[in-house]
Design a protein around this motif. Structure first.
Motif, PDB file in Angstrom:
ATOM      1  N   GLU A   6       0.838  -1.213   0.000  1.00  0.00           N
ATOM      2  CA  GLU A   6       0.000   0.000   0.000  1.00  0.00           C
ATOM      3  C   GLU A   6       0.867   1.254   0.000  1.00  0.00           C
ATOM      4  O   GLU A   6       0.611   2.205  -0.747  1.00  0.00           O
ATOM      5  CB  GLU A   6      -0.942  -0.004   1.201  1.00  0.00           C
ATOM      6  CG  GLU A   6      -1.936   1.139   1.197  1.00  0.00           C
ATOM      7  CD  GLU A   6      -2.845   1.164  -0.028  1.00  0.00           C
ATOM      8  OE1 GLU A   6      -3.195   2.283  -0.459  1.00  0.00           O
ATOM      9  OE2 GLU A   6      -3.191   0.111  -0.585  1.00  0.00           O
ATOM     10  N   ALA A   7       1.899   1.279   0.807  1.00  0.00           N
ATOM     11  CA  ALA A   7       2.799   2.436   0.853  1.00  0.00           C
ATOM     12  C   ALA A   7       3.559   2.586  -0.465  1.00  0.00           C
ATOM     13  O   ALA A   7       3.753   3.706  -0.956  1.00  0.00           O
ATOM     14  CB  ALA A   7       3.775   2.309   2.016  1.00  0.00           C
ATOM     15  N   ARG A   9       2.473   1.644  -3.405  1.00  0.00           N
ATOM     16  CA  ARG A   9       1.496   2.160  -4.379  1.00  0.00           C
ATOM     17  C   ARG A   9       1.329   3.671  -4.239  1.00  0.00           C
ATOM     18  O   ARG A   9       1.295   4.396  -5.241  1.00  0.00           O
ATOM     19  CB  ARG A   9       0.145   1.483  -4.173  1.00  0.00           C
ATOM     20  CG  ARG A   9       0.073   0.075  -4.683  1.00  0.00           C
ATOM     21  CD  ARG A   9      -1.278  -0.536  -4.364  1.00  0.00           C
ATOM     22  NE  ARG A   9      -1.410  -1.872  -4.915  1.00  0.00           N
ATOM     23  CZ  ARG A   9      -2.007  -2.863  -4.297  1.00  0.00           C
ATOM     24  NH1 ARG A   9      -2.547  -2.691  -3.082  1.00  0.00           N
ATOM     25  NH2 ARG A   9      -2.093  -4.052  -4.866  1.00  0.00           N
ATOM     26  N   LYS A  10       1.224   4.143  -3.005  1.00  0.00           N
ATOM     27  CA  LYS A  10       1.075   5.585  -2.762  1.00  0.00           C
ATOM     28  C   LYS A  10       2.298   6.346  -3.246  1.00  0.00           C
ATOM     29  O   LYS A  10       2.179   7.399  -3.877  1.00  0.00           O
ATOM     30  CB  LYS A  10       0.826   5.863  -1.280  1.00  0.00           C
ATOM     31  CG  LYS A  10      -0.557   5.489  -0.822  1.00  0.00           C
ATOM     32  CD  LYS A  10      -0.756   5.785   0.651  1.00  0.00           C
ATOM     33  CE  LYS A  10      -2.141   5.335   1.097  1.00  0.00           C
ATOM     34  NZ  LYS A  10      -2.356   5.540   2.520  1.00  0.00           N
ATOM     35  N   GLU A  11       3.486   5.812  -2.954  1.00  0.00           N
ATOM     36  CA  GLU A  11       4.719   6.485  -3.369  1.00  0.00           C
ATOM     37  C   GLU A  11       4.840   6.523  -4.898  1.00  0.00           C
ATOM     38  O   GLU A  11       5.189   7.548  -5.475  1.00  0.00           O
ATOM     39  CB  GLU A  11       5.931   5.795  -2.753  1.00  0.00           C
ATOM     40  CG  GLU A  11       7.219   6.551  -3.001  1.00  0.00           C
ATOM     41  CD  GLU A  11       8.399   5.967  -2.261  1.00  0.00           C
ATOM     42  OE1 GLU A  11       9.526   6.272  -2.680  1.00  0.00           O
ATOM     43  OE2 GLU A  11       8.217   5.209  -1.285  1.00  0.00           O
ATOM     44  N   THR A  13       2.392   6.413  -7.049  1.00  0.00           N
ATOM     45  CA  THR A  13       1.389   7.375  -7.518  1.00  0.00           C
ATOM     46  C   THR A  13       1.918   8.794  -7.421  1.00  0.00           C
ATOM     47  O   THR A  13       1.767   9.598  -8.354  1.00  0.00           O
ATOM     48  CB  THR A  13       0.078   7.232  -6.711  1.00  0.00           C
ATOM     49  OG1 THR A  13      -0.440   5.916  -6.925  1.00  0.00           O
ATOM     50  CG2 THR A  13      -0.951   8.264  -7.115  1.00  0.00           C
ATOM     51  N   GLN A  14       2.560   9.123  -6.306  1.00  0.00           N
ATOM     52  CA  GLN A  14       3.127  10.467  -6.120  1.00  0.00           C
ATOM     53  C   GLN A  14       4.277  10.725  -7.089  1.00  0.00           C
ATOM     54  O   GLN A  14       4.388  11.821  -7.640  1.00  0.00           O
ATOM     55  CB  GLN A  14       3.591  10.662  -4.677  1.00  0.00           C
ATOM     56  CG  GLN A  14       2.463  10.878  -3.702  1.00  0.00           C
ATOM     57  CD  GLN A  14       1.598  12.068  -4.101  1.00  0.00           C
ATOM     58  OE1 GLN A  14       2.083  13.174  -4.300  1.00  0.00           O
ATOM     59  NE2 GLN A  14       0.303  11.828  -4.234  1.00  0.00           N
ATOM     60  N   LYS A  17       2.838  11.437 -10.414  1.00  0.00           N
ATOM     61  CA  LYS A  17       2.141  12.725 -10.395  1.00  0.00           C
ATOM     62  C   LYS A  17       3.124  13.903 -10.401  1.00  0.00           C
ATOM     63  O   LYS A  17       2.876  14.921 -11.056  1.00  0.00           O
ATOM     64  CB  LYS A  17       1.253  12.791  -9.146  1.00  0.00           C
ATOM     65  CG  LYS A  17       0.464  14.059  -9.009  1.00  0.00           C
ATOM     66  CD  LYS A  17      -0.382  14.021  -7.746  1.00  0.00           C
ATOM     67  CE  LYS A  17      -1.066  15.345  -7.521  1.00  0.00           C
ATOM     68  NZ  LYS A  17      -1.765  15.387  -6.245  1.00  0.00           N
TER      69      LYS A  17
END
Length: 114
Positions: A6-7, A9-11, A13-14, A17
């Motif tokens: 999960e972490a 995936r978030k990283e 994504t950032q 972006k």
């Protein structure tokens, strides 16, 4: 402590972006070295953010989770994975194809690299 999926995936994504051009890369991957050389040759290397998965040991949670997060973003299992504007645009095969067709500079211009 290893990064969770999960972490990761978030990283990822950032990263996608916050950077116009991204390559998932590994220093031991000949195809990654090839694309970096092409980017260098055409003066666009500095426009890329390279996430160096090769800095992690294969088979560890960090390696596996980052790699899976990038694979999910690209919907492709490969190295390298190349992104522009947060979207997957291809692999070294894409760059080879553009080179072989003589359209590499045109494609780079279309992406905003040149």
């Amino acid at each position: 402590m290893a990064i969770t999926l999960e972490a990761a995936r978030k990283e990822v994504t950032q990263i996608l972006k916050n950077h116009k051009f991204v390559q998932l890369s590994a220093n031991w991957c000949p195809d990654c070295v090839y694309t970096k050389n092409i980017f260098q040759k055409h003066g666009v290397y500095d426009k890329f953010y390279f996430f160096e998965i090769g800095n992690y040991t294969r088979g560890t949670k960090d390696f596996d989770n980052y790699y899976l997060a990038f694979q999910e973003a690209a919907k492709k299992n490969n190295l390298p994975l190349i992104f522009a504007d947060g979207k997957f645009i291809g692999t070294e095969h894409t760059i080879h194809d553009w080179e072989n067709k003589g359209t590499l500079e045109k494609e780079f211009k279309n992406l905003g690299l040149l």
